[in-house]
Design a protein around this motif. Structure first.
Motif, PDB file in Angstrom:
ATOM      1  N   PRO A   1      42.377  37.776  47.198  1.00  0.00           N
ATOM      2  CA  PRO A   1      43.836  37.683  47.104  1.00  0.00           C
ATOM      3  C   PRO A   1      44.288  37.550  45.658  1.00  0.00           C
ATOM      4  O   PRO A   1      43.494  37.229  44.766  1.00  0.00           O
ATOM      5  N   LEU A   2      45.572  37.785  45.443  1.00  0.00           N
ATOM      6  CA  LEU A   2      46.116  37.752  44.091  1.00  0.00           C
ATOM      7  C   LEU A   2      46.469  36.329  43.677  1.00  0.00           C
ATOM      8  O   LEU A   2      46.794  35.480  44.506  1.00  0.00           O
ATOM      9  N   SER A   3      46.436  36.113  42.365  1.00  0.00           N
ATOM     10  CA  SER A   3      46.912  34.865  41.787  1.00  0.00           C
ATOM     11  C   SER A   3      48.123  35.185  40.928  1.00  0.00           C
ATOM     12  O   SER A   3      48.096  36.127  40.124  1.00  0.00           O
ATOM     13  N   TYR A   4      49.181  34.405  41.107  1.00  0.00           N
ATOM     14  CA  TYR A   4      50.449  34.652  40.419  1.00  0.00           C
ATOM     15  C   TYR A   4      50.732  33.588  39.368  1.00  0.00           C
ATOM     16  O   TYR A   4      50.110  32.534  39.345  1.00  0.00           O
ATOM     17  N   ASN A   5      51.697  33.891  38.519  1.00  0.00           N
ATOM     18  CA  ASN A   5      52.115  33.011  37.426  1.00  0.00           C
ATOM     19  C   ASN A   5      50.972  32.764  36.447  1.00  0.00           C
ATOM     20  O   ASN A   5      50.731  31.640  36.019  1.00  0.00           O
ATOM     21  N   ARG A   6      50.295  33.835  36.075  1.00  0.00           N
ATOM     22  CA  ARG A   6      49.285  33.786  35.013  1.00  0.00           C
ATOM     23  C   ARG A   6      49.926  34.258  33.705  1.00  0.00           C
ATOM     24  O   ARG A   6      51.040  34.804  33.715  1.00  0.00           O
ATOM     25  N   PRO A   7      49.261  34.120  32.587  1.00  0.00           N
ATOM     26  CA  PRO A   7      49.816  34.674  31.350  1.00  0.00           C
ATOM     27  C   PRO A   7      50.075  36.180  31.449  1.00  0.00           C
ATOM     28  O   PRO A   7      51.102  36.679  30.976  1.00  0.00           O
ATOM     29  N   ASN A   8      49.151  36.917  32.066  1.00  0.00           N
ATOM     30  CA  ASN A   8      49.320  38.350  32.289  1.00  0.00           C
ATOM     31  C   ASN A   8      49.806  38.564  33.714  1.00  0.00           C
ATOM     32  O   ASN A   8      49.094  38.260  34.676  1.00  0.00           O
ATOM     33  N   VAL A   9      51.022  39.080  33.869  1.00  0.00           N
ATOM     34  CA  VAL A   9      51.607  39.223  35.205  1.00  0.00           C
ATOM     35  C   VAL A   9      51.386  40.612  35.788  1.00  0.00           C
ATOM     36  O   VAL A   9      51.920  40.933  36.851  1.00  0.00           O
ATOM     37  N   ARG A  10      50.595  41.442  35.102  1.00  0.00           N
ATOM     38  CA  ARG A  10      50.254  42.770  35.635  1.00  0.00           C
ATOM     39  C   ARG A  10      48.997  42.682  36.498  1.00  0.00           C
ATOM     40  O   ARG A  10      48.143  41.819  36.300  1.00  0.00           O
ATOM     41  N   HIS A  11      48.889  43.642  37.435  1.00  0.00           N
ATOM     42  CA  HIS A  11      47.756  43.661  38.346  1.00  0.00           C
ATOM     43  C   HIS A  11      47.045  45.010  38.306  1.00  0.00           C
ATOM     44  O   HIS A  11      47.614  46.020  37.889  1.00  0.00           O
ATOM     45  N   THR A  12      45.811  45.002  38.744  1.00  0.00           N
ATOM     46  CA  THR A  12      45.010  46.220  38.822  1.00  0.00           C
ATOM     47  C   THR A  12      45.310  46.928  40.151  1.00  0.00           C
ATOM     48  O   THR A  12      46.266  46.577  40.843  1.00  0.00           O
ATOM     49  N   ILE A  13      44.488  47.892  40.533  1.00  0.00           N
ATOM     50  CA  ILE A  13      44.686  48.599  41.797  1.00  0.00           C
ATOM     51  C   ILE A  13      44.565  47.609  42.959  1.00  0.00           C
ATOM     52  O   ILE A  13      43.661  46.769  43.004  1.00  0.00           O
ATOM     53  N   LEU A  14      45.476  47.732  43.922  1.00  0.00           N
ATOM     54  CA  LEU A  14      45.543  46.815  45.055  1.00  0.00           C
ATOM     55  C   LEU A  14      45.564  47.590  46.362  1.00  0.00           C
ATOM     56  O   LEU A  14      46.001  48.754  46.401  1.00  0.00           O
ATOM     57  N   CYS A  15      45.142  46.931  47.417  1.00  0.00           N
ATOM     58  CA  CYS A  15      45.205  47.497  48.769  1.00  0.00           C
ATOM     59  C   CYS A  15      45.891  46.492  49.689  1.00  0.00           C
ATOM     60  O   CYS A  15      45.634  45.289  49.601  1.00  0.00           O
ATOM     61  N   ALA A  16      46.728  46.995  50.582  1.00  0.00           N
ATOM     62  CA  ALA A  16      47.404  46.150  51.558  1.00  0.00           C
ATOM     63  C   ALA A  16      47.283  46.793  52.927  1.00  0.00           C
ATOM     64  O   ALA A  16      47.449  48.001  53.066  1.00  0.00           O
ATOM     65  N   ALA A  17      46.998  45.972  53.932  1.00  0.00           N
ATOM     66  CA  ALA A  17      46.854  46.477  55.297  1.00  0.00           C
ATOM     67  C   ALA A  17      46.752  45.297  56.249  1.00  0.00           C
ATOM     68  O   ALA A  17      46.669  44.135  55.824  1.00  0.00           O
ATOM     69  N   ALA A  18      46.724  45.591  57.549  1.00  0.00           N
ATOM     70  CA  ALA A  18      46.377  44.577  58.532  1.00  0.00           C
ATOM     71  C   ALA A  18      44.969  44.081  58.227  1.00  0.00           C
ATOM     72  O   ALA A  18      44.119  44.845  57.768  1.00  0.00           O
ATOM     73  N   MET A  19      44.702  42.808  58.473  1.00  0.00           N
ATOM     74  CA  MET A  19      43.413  42.236  58.102  1.00  0.00           C
ATOM     75  C   MET A  19      42.213  43.020  58.649  1.00  0.00           C
ATOM     76  O   MET A  19      41.259  43.280  57.914  1.00  0.00           O
ATOM     77  N   PRO A  20      42.214  43.450  59.932  1.00  0.00           N
ATOM     78  CA  PRO A  20      41.042  44.175  60.425  1.00  0.00           C
ATOM     79  C   PRO A  20      40.813  45.516  59.727  1.00  0.00           C
ATOM     80  O   PRO A  20      39.679  45.998  59.650  1.00  0.00           O
ATOM     81  N   ALA A  21      41.882  46.115  59.210  1.00  0.00           N
ATOM     82  CA  ALA A  21      41.776  47.432  58.582  1.00  0.00           C
ATOM     83  C   ALA A  21      41.551  47.364  57.079  1.00  0.00           C
ATOM     84  O   ALA A  21      41.221  48.376  56.456  1.00  0.00           O
ATOM     85  N   LEU A  22      41.709  46.173  56.497  1.00  0.00           N
ATOM     86  CA  LEU A  22      41.696  46.075  55.037  1.00  0.00           C
ATOM     87  C   LEU A  22      40.327  46.330  54.404  1.00  0.00           C
ATOM     88  O   LEU A  22      40.249  47.046  53.393  1.00  0.00           O
ATOM     89  N   PRO A  23      39.231  45.801  54.933  1.00  0.00           N
ATOM     90  CA  PRO A  23      37.939  46.054  54.276  1.00  0.00           C
ATOM     91  C   PRO A  23      37.610  47.539  54.137  1.00  0.00           C
ATOM     92  O   PRO A  23      37.101  47.966  53.087  1.00  0.00           O
ATOM     93  N   ALA A  24      37.890  48.338  55.166  1.00  0.00           N
ATOM     94  CA  ALA A  24      37.599  49.770  55.094  1.00  0.00           C
ATOM     95  C   ALA A  24      38.481  50.458  54.064  1.00  0.00           C
ATOM     96  O   ALA A  24      38.024  51.356  53.341  1.00  0.00           O
ATOM     97  N   LEU A  25      39.751  50.031  53.963  1.00  0.00           N
ATOM     98  CA  LEU A  25      40.647  50.621  52.967  1.00  0.00           C
ATOM     99  C   LEU A  25      40.169  50.297  51.559  1.00  0.00           C
ATOM    100  O   LEU A  25      40.165  51.169  50.674  1.00  0.00           O
ATOM    101  N   ILE A  26      39.756  49.069  51.341  1.00  0.00           N
ATOM    102  CA  ILE A  26      39.243  48.667  50.017  1.00  0.00           C
ATOM    103  C   ILE A  26      37.982  49.465  49.675  1.00  0.00           C
ATOM    104  O   ILE A  26      37.838  49.989  48.564  1.00  0.00           O
ATOM    105  N   ALA A  27      37.073  49.573  50.629  1.00  0.00           N
ATOM    106  CA  ALA A  27      35.833  50.310  50.379  1.00  0.00           C
ATOM    107  C   ALA A  27      36.114  51.772  50.058  1.00  0.00           C
ATOM    108  O   ALA A  27      35.487  52.350  49.155  1.00  0.00           O
ATOM    109  N   ALA A  28      37.072  52.367  50.760  1.00  0.00           N
ATOM    110  CA  ALA A  28      37.380  53.778  50.558  1.00  0.00           C
ATOM    111  C   ALA A  28      38.126  54.032  49.265  1.00  0.00           C
ATOM    112  O   ALA A  28      38.183  55.177  48.784  1.00  0.00           O
ATOM    113  N   SER A  29      38.688  52.973  48.674  1.00  0.00           N
ATOM    114  CA  SER A  29      39.537  53.110  47.492  1.00  0.00           C
ATOM    115  C   SER A  29      38.793  52.860  46.187  1.00  0.00           C
ATOM    116  O   SER A  29      39.401  52.932  45.109  1.00  0.00           O
ATOM    117  N   GLN A  30      37.517  52.580  46.235  1.00  0.00           N
ATOM    118  CA  GLN A  30      36.779  52.236  45.025  1.00  0.00           C
ATOM    119  C   GLN A  30      36.802  53.367  44.001  1.00  0.00           C
ATOM    120  O   GLN A  30      36.740  53.125  42.788  1.00  0.00           O
TER     121      GLN A  30
END
Length: 270
Positions: free
Chosen positions: A236-265
């Motif tokens: 999960p993301l951490s907010y309110n850091r010195p750098n407020v930009r993020h890298t590539i992210l994936c969002a989905a229903a929890m059961p579908a998220l691992p496959a989306l992350i794996a496919a997005s590498q």
């Protein structure tokens, strides 16, 4: 010393506060909508900002910091103040998420307001006044849309409805790519994540360089609806850091998220 975590009642009270403020800011922005507001360009001409963005920001800052002067402040339309880093609790605000859509007269834009405590959102609101839609969540209970509980889509059929850039499709793992139906561009990132929360789409891939203010409120709404927003590291993301930009992210229903992350590498580095 470990920060003392306030009770859930505090976040419910904060949700009421940020809802009132978001509605007021949204109504103010709506008064400029489709009326050719003045537009400037920031970030070396890459990002538009309108007079409506600033007017909505002024309302949010006045209402929220007057009520909670001890909270920090992080907004897209306010010069960053590093004092926020010394605050356990911070308002994270995007007065208009989807400014390009707003300027173009398209309905899909929203006011995004989150309360972030020790790096994670604990109350969040998205208000889309042109659509008359209000999304809300705290750490307890269901995410809601216009007062009714929402959930990510239960069960996934053979075709996944994924919102992602056209040039990213070919970078997905091939087997996963064949099961995906690409959803056309949604101009507001926060609203796109809310579409996962209420079951209209199954997931999204967020290109690098999104910001805290684009994500914090939508992150919590998605979480309480049964989904998650993670980095390619599966965290999960951490907010309110010195750098407020993020890298590539994936969002989905929890059961579908691992496959989306794996496919997005394969998107890493692009």
């Amino acid at each position: 010393m470990t920060a003392v975590r306030p009770s859930p009642d505090q976040w419910i009270t904060d949700l009421e506060l940020i809802t009132i403020a978001a509605k007021a800011a949204g109504e103010k922005a709506l008064s400029y909508f489709r009326k050719n507001p003045d537009v400037q360009w920031k970030n070396e001409g890459r990002s538009p900002v309108s007079e409506a963005d600033y007017a909505a920001n002024d309302i949010l800052k006045e209402k929220l910091l007057t009520a909670r002067p001890n909270y920090g402040w992080l907004s897209e339309e306010t010069d960053d103040d590093e004092a926020r880093l010394g605050c356990d609790t911070v308002f994270v605000v995007d007065p208009i998420d989807g400014t390009r859509a707003f300027i173009a007269g398209k309905d899909v834009w929203c006011v995004s307001v989150a309360v972030v405590h020790v790096g994670r959102p604990v109350a969040g609101v998205l208000f889309a006044p042109a659509l008359d839609e209000l999304f809300q969540a705290t750490l307890t209970g269901d995410a809601q849309k216009n007062g009714a509980a929402i959930n990510v889509r239960a069960g996934v059929d053979s075709t996944l409805r994924i919102a992602l850039a056209e040039d990213a499709v070919g970078l997905l793992e091939y087997g996963y790519r064949t099961s995906v139906s690409r959803i056309a561009h949604v101009p507001s990132l926060a609203y796109r994540i809310a579409m996962i929360a209420d079951g209209r789409i199954d997931g999204t891939i967020v290109k690098k360089n999104s910001h805290d203010w684009d994500l914090a409120a939508a992150d919590l709404i998605l979480e309480r609806a049964g989904g998650a927003l993670f980095g390619l590291d599966g965290q999960p993301l951490s907010y309110n850091r010195p750098n407020v930009r993020h890298t590539i992210l994936c969002a989905a229903a929890m059961p579908a998220l691992p496959a989306l992350i794996a496919a997005s590498q394969g998107l890493e580095g692009h």
